[in-house]
Design an enzyme around this catalytic site. Structure first.
Site, mmCIF file in Angstrom:
data_model
loop_
_atom_site.group_PDB
_atom_site.id
_atom_site.type_symbol
_atom_site.label_atom_id
_atom_site.label_comp_id
_atom_site.label_asym_id
_atom_site.label_seq_id
_atom_site.Cartn_x
_atom_site.Cartn_y
_atom_site.Cartn_z
ATOM 1 N N ASP A 13 -1.149 -13.325 -91.852
ATOM 2 C CA ASP A 13 0.155 -12.661 -91.840
ATOM 3 C C ASP A 13 0.394 -11.902 -93.142
ATOM 4 O OD1 ASP A 13 0.784 -13.509 -89.281
ATOM 5 O OD2 ASP A 13 1.625 -15.406 -89.982
ATOM 6 N N LYS A 37 -6.079 -15.119 -86.526
ATOM 7 C CA LYS A 37 -4.976 -14.605 -85.706
ATOM 8 C C LYS A 37 -4.292 -13.465 -86.448
ATOM 9 C CE LYS A 37 -0.818 -16.565 -85.326
ATOM 10 N NZ LYS A 37 0.172 -15.482 -85.405
ATOM 11 N N ASP A 64 -2.021 -11.578 -81.802
ATOM 12 C CA ASP A 64 -0.756 -12.256 -81.468
ATOM 13 C C ASP A 64 0.364 -11.222 -81.362
ATOM 14 O OD1 ASP A 64 1.076 -14.250 -81.019
ATOM 15 O OD2 ASP A 64 1.211 -14.882 -83.117
ATOM 16 N N LEU A 65 0.363 -10.467 -80.259
ATOM 17 C CA LEU A 65 1.357 -9.393 -80.106
ATOM 18 C C LEU A 65 2.588 -9.869 -79.348
ATOM 19 C CD1 LEU A 65 -0.933 -6.300 -79.378
ATOM 20 C CD2 LEU A 65 -0.241 -7.285 -81.560
ATOM 21 N N LYS A 66 2.520 -11.057 -78.787
ATOM 22 C CA LYS A 66 3.651 -11.669 -78.062
ATOM 23 C C LYS A 66 4.360 -10.645 -77.174
ATOM 24 C CE LYS A 66 4.658 -15.408 -81.315
ATOM 25 N NZ LYS A 66 3.950 -15.006 -82.553
ATOM 26 N N LEU A 67 3.606 -10.093 -76.238
ATOM 27 C CA LEU A 67 4.169 -9.049 -75.379
ATOM 28 C C LEU A 67 5.209 -9.614 -74.416
ATOM 29 C CD1 LEU A 67 0.840 -7.186 -74.466
ATOM 30 C CD2 LEU A 67 2.494 -6.571 -76.231
ATOM 31 N N ASP A 69 7.890 -7.562 -71.590
ATOM 32 C CA ASP A 69 8.552 -6.346 -71.098
ATOM 33 C C ASP A 69 8.434 -6.380 -69.572
ATOM 34 O OD1 ASP A 69 9.551 -3.651 -70.903
ATOM 35 O OD2 ASP A 69 8.839 -3.316 -72.937
ATOM 36 N N ILE A 70 8.740 -5.281 -68.921
ATOM 37 C CA ILE A 70 8.555 -5.273 -67.462
ATOM 38 C C ILE A 70 7.040 -5.311 -67.187
ATOM 39 C CG2 ILE A 70 10.741 -4.096 -66.999
ATOM 40 C CD1 ILE A 70 9.104 -1.506 -66.564
ATOM 41 N N PRO A 71 6.642 -5.853 -66.024
ATOM 42 C CA PRO A 71 5.215 -6.040 -65.755
ATOM 43 C C PRO A 71 4.372 -4.782 -65.986
ATOM 44 C CG PRO A 71 6.499 -7.162 -64.079
ATOM 45 C CD PRO A 71 7.486 -6.413 -64.938
ATOM 46 N N THR A 124 8.068 -22.069 -82.369
ATOM 47 C CA THR A 124 8.185 -23.283 -83.200
ATOM 48 C C THR A 124 9.287 -23.147 -84.260
ATOM 49 O OG1 THR A 124 6.249 -22.396 -84.322
ATOM 50 C CG2 THR A 124 5.913 -24.304 -82.920
ATOM 51 N N ARG A 184 1.611 -27.889 -90.576
ATOM 52 C CA ARG A 184 1.693 -27.997 -92.036
ATOM 53 C C ARG A 184 0.798 -29.127 -92.523
ATOM 54 N NH1 ARG A 184 3.328 -23.834 -91.546
ATOM 55 N NH2 ARG A 184 5.252 -22.808 -92.202
ATOM 56 N N GLN A 193 9.869 -22.607 -90.138
ATOM 57 C CA GLN A 193 9.483 -23.370 -88.942
ATOM 58 C C GLN A 193 10.381 -24.594 -88.778
ATOM 59 O OE1 GLN A 193 7.536 -22.125 -86.859
ATOM 60 N NE2 GLN A 193 5.601 -21.392 -87.675
ATOM 61 N N GLY A 213 -0.958 -20.968 -90.900
ATOM 62 C CA GLY A 213 -0.876 -19.795 -91.774
ATOM 63 C C GLY A 213 -0.685 -20.189 -93.212
#
Ligand code: C5P
Length: 233
Positions: A13, A37, A64-67, A69-71, A124, A184, A193, A213
């Site tokens: 990150d 990641k 890790d784009l954590k999409l 939206d609409i399908p 988390t 951790r 977190q 991380g």
């Protein structure tokens, strides 16, 4: 002896390419199965996408784009990653729903046969109270169980949840990956977190992999990796 099946993903990150190179170099060890990641922070940075595209296929890479939206939009976004043939994991939000998860899985199958889709359940960084603030009435545990079952129905490859919920979904998610962030090392600060756990406890609770991380990347990376190895022995 550390079990070889322990998968550890280090969260890179940062927007700083030299820092990413340093993380990869200094975390190198034969004692752990380490993958990396990359989230929006690095992927969207000037050199991020290009750097990721050039990483070896032997490195386990998680985008890790954590999409969510609409399908159709999620599906198109996955097709736009087609050139990143070395990426092994991609995240979407389970709360995007069954149709969105199905569309994501189908797009992955068509665009990159090796790409596994992971569904993120409750972040988390959420506590029960914070979840109520955004309108949820169920407990975190029950939301995670419900979303994991839905992800399984959509044939998603894995679930991302905290170590606290891992033990409640391992039965229904048999054969799927369960990856837990909010990790951790003993004594480290929680920072933003909330549902935090040590690596060992997360694996004991049924995680097949963990994401870690700041406990590794802040301070001396080599020493932190040694600390992680000792904590798993
Ligand atoms: O530094 P730390 O170990 O808290 O980083 C956790 C990483 O895992 C971050 O990159 C964060 O975006 C990611 N993550 C998370 N919770 C989720 C899914 C991903 O913390 N549910």
């Amino acid at each position: 002896m550390i079990k070889k099946k322990y998968n550890i993903f280090i969260a890179c990150d940062t927007t700083n390419l030299s820092q990413v190179k340093k993380i990869i170099h200094q975390s190198n060890t034969s004692k752990l199965n380490i993958g990396y990641k990359f989230g929006l922070e690095f992927f969207n940075s000037k050199q991020g996408r290009n750097f990721i595209s050039q990483l070896s296929k032997n490195i386990s890479i998680w985008l890790d784009l954590k999409l969510m939206d609409i399908p159709n939009t999620v599906s198109s976004a996955i097709f736009s990653l087609k050139d990143l043939t070395n990426v092994r994991y991609l995240t979407i939000h389970a709360s995007g729903g069954y149709e969105m998860m199905l569309a994501a899985k189908q797009a992955a199958k068509k665009s990159n046969k090796k790409l596994k889709i992971l569904a993120v359940t409750v972040l988390t960084s959420f506590s029960e109270n914070q979840l109520k603030q955004v309108g949820h009435t169920k407990s975190i545990k029950n939301i995670v169980i419900q979303q994991a079952a839905l992800a399984k129905k959509a044939k998603i490859d894995g679930i991302v949840c905290s170590g606290y919920e891992a033990k409640f979904i391992k039965k229904i998610c048999k054969g799927m990956q369960i990856i837990t962030p909010g990790i951790r090392l003993e004594g480290d600060l929680k920072q933003d977190q909330k549902r935090v756990m040590t690596p060992k406890l997360a694996f004991n609770n049924g995680a097949t992999g963990i994401v870690i991380g700041r406990s590794i990347t802040r301070g001396n990376i080599k020493n932190n990796i040694q600390k992680l190895i000792s904590s798993l022995q």
